[in-house]
Motif scaffolding. Structure first.
Motif, PDB file in Angstrom:
ATOM      1  N   GLN A 175      15.165  11.120 -23.714  1.00 35.44           N
ATOM      2  CA  GLN A 175      15.364  10.078 -24.726  1.00 35.44           C
ATOM      3  C   GLN A 175      16.459  10.504 -25.697  1.00 35.44           C
ATOM      4  O   GLN A 175      17.317   9.718 -26.057  1.00 35.44           O
ATOM      5  N   ALA A 176      16.392  11.742 -26.154  1.00 36.23           N
ATOM      6  CA  ALA A 176      17.489  12.320 -26.931  1.00 36.23           C
ATOM      7  C   ALA A 176      18.508  12.791 -25.899  1.00 36.23           C
ATOM      8  O   ALA A 176      18.249  13.719 -25.130  1.00 36.23           O
ATOM      9  N   PRO A 177      19.678  12.158 -25.822  1.00 38.46           N
ATOM     10  CA  PRO A 177      20.558  12.351 -24.661  1.00 38.46           C
ATOM     11  C   PRO A 177      21.056  13.772 -24.448  1.00 38.46           C
ATOM     12  O   PRO A 177      21.403  14.139 -23.327  1.00 38.46           O
ATOM     13  N   ASP A 216      25.938  26.824 -18.254  1.00 32.09           N
ATOM     14  CA  ASP A 216      27.164  26.274 -18.827  1.00 32.09           C
ATOM     15  C   ASP A 216      26.973  24.767 -18.999  1.00 32.09           C
ATOM     16  O   ASP A 216      26.740  24.058 -18.013  1.00 32.09           O
ATOM     17  N   PRO A 217      27.061  24.247 -20.229  1.00 36.13           N
ATOM     18  CA  PRO A 217      26.830  22.807 -20.413  1.00 36.13           C
ATOM     19  C   PRO A 217      27.790  21.942 -19.620  1.00 36.13           C
ATOM     20  O   PRO A 217      27.464  20.798 -19.283  1.00 36.13           O
ATOM     21  N   GLU A 218      28.968  22.481 -19.316  1.00 28.46           N
ATOM     22  CA  GLU A 218      29.914  21.690 -18.530  1.00 28.46           C
ATOM     23  C   GLU A 218      29.373  21.382 -17.140  1.00 28.46           C
ATOM     24  O   GLU A 218      29.765  20.399 -16.513  1.00 28.46           O
ATOM     25  N   TRP A 262      28.004  16.516 -23.046  1.00 26.34           N
ATOM     26  CA  TRP A 262      28.066  17.559 -24.071  1.00 26.34           C
ATOM     27  C   TRP A 262      29.388  17.504 -24.821  1.00 26.34           C
ATOM     28  O   TRP A 262      30.452  17.379 -24.232  1.00 26.34           O
ATOM     29  N   GLY A 263      29.301  17.547 -26.143  1.00 27.38           N
ATOM     30  CA  GLY A 263      30.497  17.549 -26.964  1.00 27.38           C
ATOM     31  C   GLY A 263      30.991  16.166 -27.317  1.00 27.38           C
ATOM     32  O   GLY A 263      31.958  16.023 -28.068  1.00 27.38           O
ATOM     33  N   THR A 264      30.357  15.149 -26.783  1.00 22.06           N
ATOM     34  CA  THR A 264      30.735  13.781 -27.114  1.00 22.06           C
ATOM     35  C   THR A 264      29.457  12.943 -27.045  1.00 22.06           C
ATOM     36  O   THR A 264      28.381  13.454 -26.872  1.00 22.06           O
ATOM     37  N   GLY A 282      17.232  10.895 -32.816  1.00 16.36           N
ATOM     38  CA  GLY A 282      18.496  11.629 -32.795  1.00 16.36           C
ATOM     39  C   GLY A 282      19.020  11.825 -31.385  1.00 16.36           C
ATOM     40  O   GLY A 282      18.391  11.431 -30.394  1.00 16.36           O
ATOM     41  N   ASN A 283      20.185  12.458 -31.304  1.00 17.55           N
ATOM     42  CA  ASN A 283      20.858  12.651 -30.020  1.00 17.55           C
ATOM     43  C   ASN A 283      20.408  13.903 -29.294  1.00 17.55           C
ATOM     44  O   ASN A 283      20.733  14.098 -28.121  1.00 17.55           O
ATOM     45  N   GLY A 284      19.697  14.792 -29.980  1.00 20.39           N
ATOM     46  CA  GLY A 284      19.206  15.994 -29.326  1.00 20.39           C
ATOM     47  C   GLY A 284      20.048  17.214 -29.638  1.00 20.39           C
ATOM     48  O   GLY A 284      21.099  17.142 -30.282  1.00 20.39           O
ATOM     49  N   ALA A 285      19.566  18.365 -29.157  1.00 16.43           N
ATOM     50  CA  ALA A 285      20.232  19.660 -29.341  1.00 16.43           C
ATOM     51  C   ALA A 285      20.322  20.060 -30.797  1.00 16.43           C
ATOM     52  O   ALA A 285      21.211  20.823 -31.176  1.00 16.43           O
ATOM     53  N   SER A 286      19.406  19.559 -31.612  1.00 22.20           N
ATOM     54  CA  SER A 286      19.440  19.923 -33.031  1.00 22.20           C
ATOM     55  C   SER A 286      18.053  20.238 -33.586  1.00 22.20           C
ATOM     56  O   SER A 286      17.939  20.642 -34.738  1.00 22.20           O
ATOM     57  N   MET A 287      17.011  20.064 -32.799  1.00 23.13           N
ATOM     58  CA  MET A 287      15.662  20.385 -33.250  1.00 23.13           C
ATOM     59  C   MET A 287      14.753  20.472 -32.034  1.00 23.13           C
ATOM     60  O   MET A 287      15.107  20.034 -30.943  1.00 23.13           O
TER      61      MET A 287
END
Length: 363
Positions: free
Chosen positions: A41-43, A58-60, A173-175, A295-300
């Motif tokens: 859900q949080a992309p 590697d997130p890429e 990732w990154g966008t 939220g978009n994720g990767a922050s909590m």
């Protein structure tokens, strides 16, 4: 007599099968396939979920898989957004048609009274196959045809009843990008075709077992899985939990020693390790409510200590520094604090690699 598996042993088995006891060197694609998808859900949450499971992730790698349409984010188990392989999207989604229809009726029965929802879904499918759109954009077009209907209910009829995927750049990732959707067939190149539910249940047991009928139904949102597991019973191992529930497992499913050390793990929002059993005490013994933040994720997210949910974490940036704040749900020992600090710094190296400084705060 049926063997009883202690709750701690069930927890260690779950961590092992989720690659949380020992990280794996497998590819991101293979891990997503093994887990039968990841909550998304949080992309961006799945990136953290893979980072904590895969050595040198590697997130890429995931961004590339998404761009190449080998994986996709779609409304799947429990009618929630999951990141799944393209093959699983196409094979699992048809099994969930009845669930999706029930969910739509449960949320919008009154608003859709007198509306032919299948006609709405068909109109929406044609619309987004020609031009992907967000739920708001779908709503605005459909209300021209059904001007007196509840606009939001029309849009949700499409997102529930039409097999769709959320398209890039969302989830890269990154966008990021809007939650625009198109039909699964137009994005993945072929129409959905159901795979036998037996095979999906066996894969669930491989990644989450040993598990009860209610566990499997909680994970999937499907009903009547007892008859499936009864059909599979001759080829399964059968255990009992400490409270007497019958548990099914694949023949070679790993059952580590319950005293196996479990390292500290930082998990993302909505990780399926918490959401895929009716009895979640194997990793949440205090039965705490799992935070489901927006939220978009990767922050909590959450923190596993000794294999159990004992803290939450949140990222903030301050004067060029990246800080991850850890809020314990019980007192930490000195060694736990050191391990949380070390793993928190490793997390910051992944989610905030551009920061001038990194710091872990333990509240």
């Amino acid at each position: 007599m049926t063997e009883v598996v202690a709750q701690r042993a069930l927890g260690r088995a779950l961590l092992e099968r989720q690659h949380l006891l020992r990280p794996t060197t497998a590819s991101a694609f293979d891990v997503i396939d093994h887990l039968v998808g990841m909550q998304a859900q949080a992309p961006l949450a799945a990136y953290v979920g893979l980072w904590t499971r895969i050595i040198d992730f590697d997130p890429e790698e995931l961004s590339r898989l998404t761009d190449e349409r080998r994986v996709a984010r779609a409304l799947m188990m429990r009618c929630t957004v999951h990141l799944m392989t393209a093959a699983d999207c196409l094979a699992v989604r048809p099994l969930l048609d009845g669930l999706a229809r029930r969910e739509l009726q449960g949320h919008f029965k009154r608003q859709l009274d007198g509306i032919d929802v299948d006609t709405v879904a068909q109109a929406g499918a044609e619309l987004i196959a020609a031009q992907p759109g967000t739920r708001v954009e779908i709503r605005d077009v459909l209300t021209r045809r059904w001007p007196t209907a509840d606009a939001d209910a029309l849009a949700y009829a499409v997102s529930y009843l039409v097999p769709t995927v959320q398209i890039t750049p969302r989830g890269i990732w990154g966008t990021n990008g809007p939650a625009a959707m198109t039909t699964m067939e137009s994005w993945l190149g072929r129409p959905p075709e159901a795979r036998p539910v037996d095979s999906i249940v066996l894969r669930y047991l491989a990644a989450y077992g040993p598990a009860s009928v209610l566990d499997a139904q909680t994970w999937s949102g499907l009903t009547r899985l007892r008859e499936v597991l009864e059909r599979l019973r001759p080829g399964l191992r059968v255990f009992r939990s400490e409270d007497g529930a019958e548990l099914f497992d694949i023949p070679d499913g790993p059952l580590p020693d319950p005293q196996t050390p479990a390292p500290v793990r930082f998990l993302p929002e909505y990780d399926n390790v918490f959401l895929s059993h009716a009895d979640r005490t194997r990793v949440n013994p205090d039965r705490r409510r799992i935070p489901l933040p927006p939220g978009n994720g990767a922050s909590m997210g959450t923190v596993l200590i000794d294999g159990c949910y004992h803290a939450n974490w949140r990222l903030r940036r301050e004067d060029g520094a990246a800080i991850v704040r850890v809020d314990p749900l019980r007192p930490f020992t000195s060694s736990e604090r050191d391990e949380v600090d070390e793993e928190g710094l490793r997390l910051l190296g992944f989610i905030a690699a551009d920061a001038e400084a990194a710091k872990v705060e333990i509240a």
